[in-house]
Motif scaffolding. Structure first.
Motif, PDB file in Angstrom:
ATOM      1  N   GLY A   1      18.092 -32.866 -16.652  1.00 17.85           N
ATOM      2  CA  GLY A   1      18.456 -33.844 -15.640  1.00 17.85           C
ATOM      3  C   GLY A   1      19.758 -34.554 -15.964  1.00 17.85           C
ATOM      4  O   GLY A   1      20.313 -34.393 -17.057  1.00 17.85           O
TER       5      GLY A   1
ATOM      6  N   ALA B   1      15.686 -44.040 -11.934  1.00 20.16           N
ATOM      7  CA  ALA B   1      15.329 -42.856 -11.155  1.00 20.16           C
ATOM      8  C   ALA B   1      14.699 -43.207  -9.812  1.00 20.16           C
ATOM      9  O   ALA B   1      14.335 -42.297  -9.052  1.00 20.16           O
ATOM     10  CB  ALA B   1      14.378 -41.973 -11.960  1.00 20.16           C
TER      11      ALA B   1
ATOM     12  N   THR C   1      19.016 -36.419  -7.445  1.00 18.74           N
ATOM     13  CA  THR C   1      19.281 -37.095  -8.720  1.00 18.74           C
ATOM     14  C   THR C   1      20.645 -37.794  -8.750  1.00 18.74           C
ATOM     15  O   THR C   1      20.976 -38.440  -9.745  1.00 18.74           O
ATOM     16  CB  THR C   1      19.226 -36.091  -9.888  1.00 18.74           C
TER      17      THR C   1
END
Length: 418
Positions: free
Chosen positions: A149, A272, A372
Motif C-alpha cells: 500500500g 485510511a 488509496t
C-alpha cells in the motif's frame, strides 16, 4: 538568539547554563530552546561569556515538566502537551494563531509548512529532493511486492532516505528543517512507478498529482490538491502525531519520528478513512442511490465513513473549504451529488456533518485516482506537521512522554508456572 533583558525586581540566585540543564534534565542546547519558546528568561553572564538563569524560574519549569511526565494534566488523567502549533476551537482551527483555512486558501502547501515550522512566511518556496535520497528511496520501494500500500511505500522510502543521510542524528533546528525540506519531496518521488523517470519540477502538488492520477492536471484540480495538502498539514495531537512526539521524546531522528507517524495512519480510523469513503461514493455512483448502500453498511454494523468528527460538533472546516473548491470543477458534480446523497440519507439515522475524509473522497473519485490516493495525500501533507511537533519535542526534557502503567494483573509474588 538574543538573550532577554532582566526584568524588574530583586535579583535572586542565578544558575549557569550547565546548572540549569542539570536541574531540568536536558542538554544545554535545550535550555536555550526553552528561552526561544518563552519558557525561560536569560541574562548575559558577567564578562559576556554564556548566560545565567533565575533559579526559581528554572525550578518552576522543572516541577511543571515533572508533573507532565507523570500525566498530571488536571484533565481527568488525559495526557496534555504544551504546543504553540495548532489550536482547535469549535468549528475553526488555527496554525500559530492564524486561521488555517485562510492560510490554505492563500498560500501553497510548502509556504504553509514553513509557517508552521518557523512562524515565518517564505513566499515562493519549493521543496526539492536530493538525487541520492531519491535513488535510495526508489530502489527500496521498487523492491516491495505489488500489493504493498501507499503507506508501506512511504515508510520504506523514509527509512531508505535516512540511511543515506549521515547527518540524520543532528537534532538542531536548522538540521531538522533541512531534513524536512528534502524528505517530503523524496517521499513524493518514491511514488514514481518503476520504469518512469522522476522529474523534480513544479510545485509539490503538481508532482504528487502525476503519481496519483493518469489524467492531465488542470489548474482547478491542482488548486484543490494543493489546498488539501495545506489544510491537512497538522491537526493538533492526532494519534499519529502523538506517536511522533513519543519518538522525538526518545530523541529519535526526524526520519524515524516520521516513520512512527506513518505506522499509525494506516488504521481505518485515521489516515485510511478517506479510502473507505472513496469506495462508498463509488458504490453510490454505481447503484445510483445512497439508500441501499447506507442500509447495507448499517446492517453490517459499520459506521458510515466520511461523516462526523469528534473535535467538530458542527461542520468540519476542512471539508467546507474543499467542497467549495470542488463545486467549481464540472467533472466533480457526480461525486459531489453522491456525497450529498450519503449525508442526507445518513442524517435520518444520525445527524452528522461531512468531514474532510468525505471531501477527499469526492476529489479522488472524480480525479481518476485510486481509493488509496486520499491516504497518500494525507500522509504527505501530515509529514510537515509531524516535523513541526518533533521540533517542539526536541526542545523539551528527554523521555518525558513516559506515562505510568496501571497494573491490574495478579498480585505478586505468584508461584512459578509448572
Amino acid at each position: 538568539m538574543r538573550d532577554q533583558e532582566p526584568g524588574p525586581g530583586p535579583a535572586g540566585r542565578r544558575l549557569t547554563t550547565r546548572e540549569a540543564a542539570e536541574l531540568l534534565g536536558v542538554k544545554p542546547e535545550t535550555v536555550y530552546a526553552y528561552v526561544s519558546r518563552g519558557h525561560l528568561s536569560s541574562r548575559r553572564a558577567p564578562g559576556g561569556r554564556g548566560s545565567t538563569f533565575d533559579a526559581k524560574e528554572v525550578e518552576t519549569l522543572a516541577r511543571r515538566n515533572k508533573r507532565e511526565s507523570a500525566g498530571g494534566s488536571g484533565s481527568g488523567g488525559e495526557l496534555s502537551v504544551r504546543t504553540r502549533l495548532t489550536f482547535i476551537d469549535t468549528d475553526h482551527y488555527y496554525f500559530r494563531g492564524v486561521d488555517a483555512t485562510e492560510l490554505a486558501a492563500r498560500y501553497s502547501y510548502e509556504e504553509v509548512a514553513e509557517w508552521l515550522w518557523t512562524g515565518r512566511l517564505r513566499r515562493g518556496v519549493t521543496f526539492l529532493a536530493p538525487e541520492k535520497s531519491v535513488a535510495a528511496a526508489r530502489r527500496a520501494v521498487d523492491a516491495l511486492p505489488e500489493h504493498a500500500g501507499p503507506t508501506d511505500r512511504l515508510r520504506v522510502a523514509a527509512i531508505a532516505a535516512a540511511s543515506v543521510d549521515p547527518l540524520r542524528f543532528d537534532l538542531s533546528e536548522e538540521a531538522v528543517l533541512g531534513t524536512a525540506r528534502t524528505l517530503i519531496p523524496t517521499l513524493v518521488a518514491a511514488l514514481t512507478p518503476a520504469g518512469f523517470t522522476y522529474r523534480d519540477e513544479g510545485s509539490l502538488a503538481h508532482r504528487l498529482w502525476s503519481r496519483l492520477s493518469g489524467r492531465p492536471a488542470d489548474e482547478a484540480a491542482l488548486r484543490v490538491l494543493d489546498t488539501a495538502l495545506a489544510l491537512l498539514v497538522d491537526h493538533d495531537l492526532a494519534a499519529s502525531t502523538l506517536a511522533v512526539r513519543v519518538a522525538a521524546s526518545a530523541r529519535a531522528h526526524a526520519y524515524a519520528a516520521v516513520s512512527a507517524g506513518l505506522g499509525v495512519i494506516e488504521g481505518p480510523l485515521h489516515g485510511a478513512a478517506s479510502g473507505l469513503a472513496h469506495k462508498l461514493i463509488m458504490e453510490v455512483l454505481d447503484r445510483g442511490d445512497a439508500g441501499p448502500v447506507i442500509a447495507e453498511e448499517l446492517r453490517a454494523g459499520r459506521r458510515i465513513p466520511g461523516l462526523g468528527h469528534r473535535l467538530y460538533p458542527g461542520e468540519d472546516p476542512r471539508a467546507r473549504v474543499l467542497f467549495a473548491l470542488l463545486e467549481e470543477i464540472p467533472h466533480s458534480a457526480p461525486a459531489l451529488a453522491a456525497a450529498r446523497d450519503i449525508v442526507a440519507t445518513a442524517a435520518r439515522h444520525t445527524p452528522l456533518h461531512a468531514n474532510v475524509d468525505l471531501a477527499l473522497a469526492v476529489f479522488t473519485a472524480s480525479s481518476a485516482m485510486s481509493a488509496t490516493a486520499g491516504e497518500t495525500i494525507f500522509a504527505v501533507a501530515r509529514t510537515a506537521g509531524w516535523i513541526a511537533h518533533a521540533l517542539e519535542e526536541y526542545g523539551e526534557r528527554p523521555l518525558r512522554m513516559r506515562p505510568s502503567g496501571h497494573y491490574t494483573g495478579p498480585k505478586p509474588p505468584q508461584p512459578l508456572p509448572e
